[in-house]
Design an enzyme around this catalytic site. Structure first.
Site, PDB file in Angstrom:
ATOM      1  N   HIS A   1       8.513  25.517  18.853  1.00 35.26           N
ATOM      2  CA  HIS A   1       7.472  24.982  19.738  1.00 35.26           C
ATOM      3  C   HIS A   1       6.289  24.461  18.919  1.00 35.26           C
ATOM      4  O   HIS A   1       5.757  23.375  19.185  1.00 35.26           O
ATOM      5  CB  HIS A   1       7.012  26.076  20.698  1.00 35.26           C
ATOM      6  CG  HIS A   1       6.012  25.610  21.705  1.00 35.26           C
ATOM      7  ND1 HIS A   1       6.323  24.746  22.725  1.00 35.26           N
ATOM      8  CD2 HIS A   1       4.688  25.874  21.831  1.00 35.26           C
ATOM      9  CE1 HIS A   1       5.244  24.503  23.449  1.00 35.26           C
ATOM     10  NE2 HIS A   1       4.236  25.182  22.923  1.00 35.26           N
TER      11      HIS A   1
ATOM     12  N   GLU B   1      14.435  23.605  22.077  1.00 31.97           N
ATOM     13  CA  GLU B   1      13.686  24.543  22.922  1.00 31.97           C
ATOM     14  C   GLU B   1      14.411  24.809  24.232  1.00 31.97           C
ATOM     15  O   GLU B   1      14.449  25.951  24.709  1.00 31.97           O
ATOM     16  CB  GLU B   1      12.295  23.973  23.233  1.00 31.97           C
ATOM     17  CG  GLU B   1      11.271  24.224  22.150  1.00 31.97           C
ATOM     18  CD  GLU B   1       9.899  23.756  22.596  1.00 31.97           C
ATOM     19  OE1 GLU B   1       8.938  24.491  22.322  1.00 31.97           O
ATOM     20  OE2 GLU B   1       9.782  22.691  23.215  1.00 31.97           O
TER      21      GLU B   1
ATOM     22  N   ASN C   1      30.156  29.580  -7.155  1.00 27.40           N
ATOM     23  CA  ASN C   1      31.246  30.112  -7.972  1.00 27.40           C
ATOM     24  C   ASN C   1      31.749  31.436  -7.399  1.00 27.40           C
ATOM     25  O   ASN C   1      32.961  31.682  -7.327  1.00 27.40           O
ATOM     26  CB  ASN C   1      30.743  30.302  -9.409  1.00 27.40           C
ATOM     27  CG  ASN C   1      31.845  30.773 -10.338  1.00 27.40           C
ATOM     28  OD1 ASN C   1      32.749  30.038 -10.671  1.00 27.40           O
ATOM     29  ND2 ASN C   1      31.754  32.041 -10.752  1.00 27.40           N
TER      30      ASN C   1
END
Length: 659
Positions: free
Chosen positions: A46, A68, A396
Site C-alpha cells: 500500500h 492489494e 552450486n
C-alpha cells in the site's frame, strides 16, 4: 512540483518495501494460517502504491494496486491460498523490482505488466472480494444524544456522502484529504465505513460522514469538490431532536459514555496538539558523504603517523604526551567512522531465500535455506563485492550438493535438503560458512575430471590430500556437471568466487564428507581502507605486508636453506615451504645479503610461503591507496601507503606470490 529531489528517497524506500514483501511472502508460504504476514505485506504494498502514484510511475502503482486486491481477499478469508496465488505474487514482486531498477538507472520505470495484471484479476475474480458498502449509516443512541447537544448550541448536523472517481488509485489518500477539509470546518461524529476501514481502503468508491459544523452546505460542497478525484458530493441535513426530548430515551450506559465525550465547537484559530517526541534516532546519509569523511580521516591517519615519528625524533615529553593523546582520540574516531561504514550482511543475505525457492522449484528439489548471523556487520566496500561469490556458491549447493528427493529417501535422508548460511565475527575477520547436507564431493570424480582436463598429472594426483583435491574445483573451467543447464555446468563460477574473495584479502576453504554434505568457509577482513601491516626494509626501500596474510616472522640461518628443483625451501614446523626473495622479485637496487635471512611466513588458504626481506621495521596501521590508472596490473602490488616521514611504501599482495 519538482519530484527529482525525492527520487533517491523513493528508490531507497521502494527497495526496502519490496525486500520486506519478499521476506514476508517467504514466511507466509511456510505458514499460510498466519495472516499477520499478509497484513505486513499489504502495508508495504500500500505504501509503495502511494509513493509510486505520487511520483508518477503509473505501471508501478497499477500493479501494486492489483496485488492489494489479492492480498485483501486473502486476509478477509475470501480467497484460498494456493501455489498459483503465491507464484503470482512473487512474479509481481519480480516485475516491481525490475521497474524500480529501471528508475534507479535513469529509466521511466515502465514495463508491460498486462499479462500479470490479468492473472491477478483472474485470481480475484475466482473469489469476489466483498467491500464495505456505504449505502447507509446507523444513528445509535450515543450519536443521537451528541447531535442533540450540539443542536442546542446552535450547530448544524449534516450527512455527507462522498463519491470518488472509479479510476482513483489512492482512495485512502483522497479520503484523508476529504476528512482534513471536514475537520477544519467542524467535528466528524461518525463515518461509514469506519475510519480504520477507510484508511485500509476497505470500501468501493464512496463513504458517508456525519459532520457537526456552523458552515453552510454550499461552502462545504465547494470545499470538498476541490479535492482531486472526487466525483460528487451529496449533503443532507440531519433532523435532530432537542436535548430535553432525548433525556427520556437515553439509557444509563449511554449517559455515562456522554460524560466522557466532549464535542467542542469549531474554533477560528486551530489549536495544535502537543506532539510526542519521536524515538527515531536514525537519519539517511548519502554514502558519498561517508566516503568523503573516510578519505579525510585517512589523511589524518597519515599525518598522525608523521607526528608520532617527529615526536620520537625530538624526544620532548610534552610533545610526546600531546601526540599520545591525539593518537588515542583519533583511534576512537577511527572506530566510530569504521562502524558508520559497517553494513549487516543481511543486506546481501535477504535476496537468497527467494533465489533458492525458485531454483529448487525449477530443479524439482525440496530445499530449506537457514540463515544464521544475518546481523553480522562488514564494511560496505566488502559487502558490495561478496554478493556474486555467494550467489555462485548457493547455486552450486542447490544444483550439485542437494540430491533429488527420491535419491535422498533412498539414502535414508529427509527428502527436504538443508542449506545453512552462517556469518560470524572472529578477531578482525568475518567468517561466512555455507553448509549443505547433500551428496558431498566425490573425490575420485573430481580427480578424474582434473586429469582429463590436464589441470594436474597422474604423479601429482597420487600425492594430493582430500583438501587439495577439493580445491581443484576452483580451477578455471572446471565442472563435474554431466550436462550444461541454466543453473550451472559451464565451469565458470567457483574460480570467480576464489579470485574475488582473495582480491578482498580473504580466503575460501572447503570441507566435505561424501554422502553427508560439504562446507565452504569464507574468511574476510572487516575493512579494506585502513589495515594493520608489517613494515619491512629492503635495501633503502620499505614495503608493507598485511597482517591478515602473515603467520609469523622468523630468522633463518643460511645453512637451514635447502634447494629443491632450483627453488629455495626451508623446513618450517615440519612442513617444507618455498622461499621467495623479494629483493630479486622486485629488483631492489644495492641489495646485499647479510649473515642471516629475515623471513616473513605468509599464507594463502592452506598454502604457505616464506618471504625474504632485509629487516623488520614494525607493525603499523596504514591507509590503503590505489596506484591509479597510470600503474594498472603491477605484479604482486595491491596498492601503496604514505608513511609518517612522507615516503611511499608499496603494499605487497601476498596472494599473488603463492601459486
Amino acid at each position: 512540483m519538482d519530484m527529482n529531489q525525492y527520487l533517491e528517497v523513493f528508490i531507497e524506500e521502494s527497495r526496502e518495501h519490496l525486500q520486506n514483501v519478499n521476506d514476508q511472502l517467504m514466511r507466509f508460504e511456510k505458514n499460510t494460517d498466519n495472516l499477520g504476514y499478509v497484513n505486513e505485506i499489504f502495508r508495504s504494498a500500500h505504501t509503495l502504491k502511494g509513493m509510486s502514484a505520487t511520483m508518477g510511475f503509473d505501471d508501478l502503482a497499477q500493479l501494486t494496486h492489483k496485488m492489494e486486491n489479492v492480498l485483501d481477499a486473502v486476509r478477509n478469508h475470501q480467497l484460498d491460498v494456493h501455489t498459483e496465488v503465491l507464484d503470482a505474487l512473487f512474479e509481481s514482486v519480480d516485475a516491481l523490482e525490475i521497474m524500480v531498477q529501471s528508475i534507479s538507472e535513469g529509466g521511466d520505470g515502465q514495463l508491460d505488466v498486462k499479462l500479470l495484471v490479468q492473472k491477478l484479476q483472474r485470481i480475484v475474480a475466482e473469489e469476489p472480494v466483498a467491500h464495505h458498502a456505504a449505502s447507509s449509516i446507523e444513528y445509535d443512541e450515543l450519536v443521537q444524544t451528541l447531535l442533540s447537544q450540539t443542536a442546542d448550541q446552535g450547530f448544524n448536523a449534516f450527512e455527507i456522502t462522498v463519491q470518488l472517481e472509479r479510476t482513483c488509485l489512492l482512495k485512502a489518500a483522497r479520503a484523508y484529504m476529504v476528512f482534513d477539509v471536514l475537520e477544519q470546518a467542524g467535528d466528524v461524529i461518525k463515518s461509514a465505513p469506519t475510519v480504520q476501514d477507510i484508511e485500509q481502503e476497505k470500501f468501493e468508491s464512496s463513504f458517508i460522514v456525519i459532520l457537526v459544523t456552523n458552515e453552510s452546505q454550499e461552502k462545504l460542497q465547494a470545499s470538498i469538490m476541490e479535492v482531486s478525484e472526487v466525483e460528487s458530493v451529496k449533503i443532507a441535513a440531519v433532523p435532530v431532536k432537542k436535548e430535553t426530548e432525548m433525556e427520556e430515551l437515553v439509557s444509563p450506559q449511554v449517559a455515562a459514555a456522554i460524560q466522557e465525550v466532549t464535542v467542542s465547537a469549531p474554533s477560528t484559530s486551530p489549536v495544535e496538539e502537543k506532539r510526542q517526541p519521536s524515538n527515531n534516532k536514525t537519519i539517511r546519509v548519502n554514502i558519498d558523504r561517508l566516503d568523503s569523511l573516510m578519505n579525510l580521516f585517512e589523511e589524518l591517519v597519515i599525518d598522525r603517523g608523521r607526528l608520532e615519528q617527529i615526536s620520537k625524533e625530538l624526544n620532548n615529553s610534552e610533545l610526546d604526551e600531546t601526540v599520545e593523546r591525539m593518537s588515542r582520540i583519533s583511534g576512537d574516531l577511527q572506530t566510530i567512522i569504521l562502524n558508520m561504514r559497517m553494513v549487516p550482511v543481511e543486506t546481501v543475505f535477504n535476496r537468497f531465500p527467494r533465489m533458492v525457492r525458485q531454483l529448487s522449484k525449477d530443479l524439482g528439489k525440496q530445499i530449506e535455506l537457514q540463515i544464521v548471523g544475518a546481523d553480522t556487520e562488514l564494511d560496505r566496500t566488502v559487502i558490495d563485492e561478496i554478493g556474486d561469490p555467494l550467489v555462485h556458491l548457493l547455486r552450486n549447493a542447490v544444483d550439485h550438493g542437494i540430491e533429488m528427493p527420491q535419491a535422498r529417501l533412498e539414502n535414508g535422508k529427509n527428502e527436504k535438503g538443508t542449506i545453512r548460511l552462517k556469518a560470524y565475527h572472529s578477531g578482525n575477520h568475518v567468517f561466512i560458512d555455507l553448509e549443505d547436507d547433500g551428496a558431498g564431493i566425490n573425490r575420485e570424480k573430481v580427480l578424474q575430471k582434473a586429469l582429463d582436463r590436464g589441470i594436474i598429472d597422474g604423479k601429482t594426483a597420487e600425492t594430493l590430500t582430500d583438501k587439495q583435491v577439493y580445491e581443484l574445483i576452483f580451477a578455471s573451467g572446471f565442472s563435474t556437471a554431466e550436462q550444461i543447464s541454466d543453473v550451472s555446468g559451464r565451469g565458470v563460477g567457483l574460480d570467480v568466487v576464489k579470485n574475488t574473495i582473495e582480491s578482498l584479502g580473504g580466503s575460501v576453504t572447503i570441507d566435505s564428507n561424501e554422502g553427508y554434505g560439504s562446507r565452504f568457509s569464507i574468511q574476510l577482513p572487516l575493512t579494506l581502507s585502513i589495515i594493520s601491516a608489517l613494515l619491512v626494509q629492503m635495501s633503502e626501500e620499505r614495503y608493507a605486508l598485511p597482517l591478515s596474510s602473515i603467520i609469523e616472522t622468523a630468522i633463518v640461518q643460511p645453512k637451514e636453506v635447502m634447494h629443491v628443483h632450483g627453488q629455495k625451501v626451508i623446513d618450517f614446523r615440519g612442513a617444507i615451504i618455498p622461499l621467495i626473495d623479494l629483493k630479486e622479485l622486485f629488483t631492489v637496487p644495492n641489495s646485499v645479503q647479510g649473515d642471516h635471512y629475515s623471513v616473513v611466513i605468509v599464507k594463502k588458504g592452506e598454502k604457505t610461503a616464506g618471504l625474504i626481506v632485509d629487516s623488520f621495521i614494525g607493525q603499523q596501521e596504514i591507509v590503503l591507496k590505489s596506484l591509479g590508472h597510470y600503474l594498472p596490473g603491477v605484479f604482486a602490488i595491491s596498492g601503496a601507503t604514505i608513511l609518517g616521514d612522507g615516503q611511499v611504501a608499496l603494499i605487497i599482495d601476498c596472494n599473488a606470490l603463492i601459486k
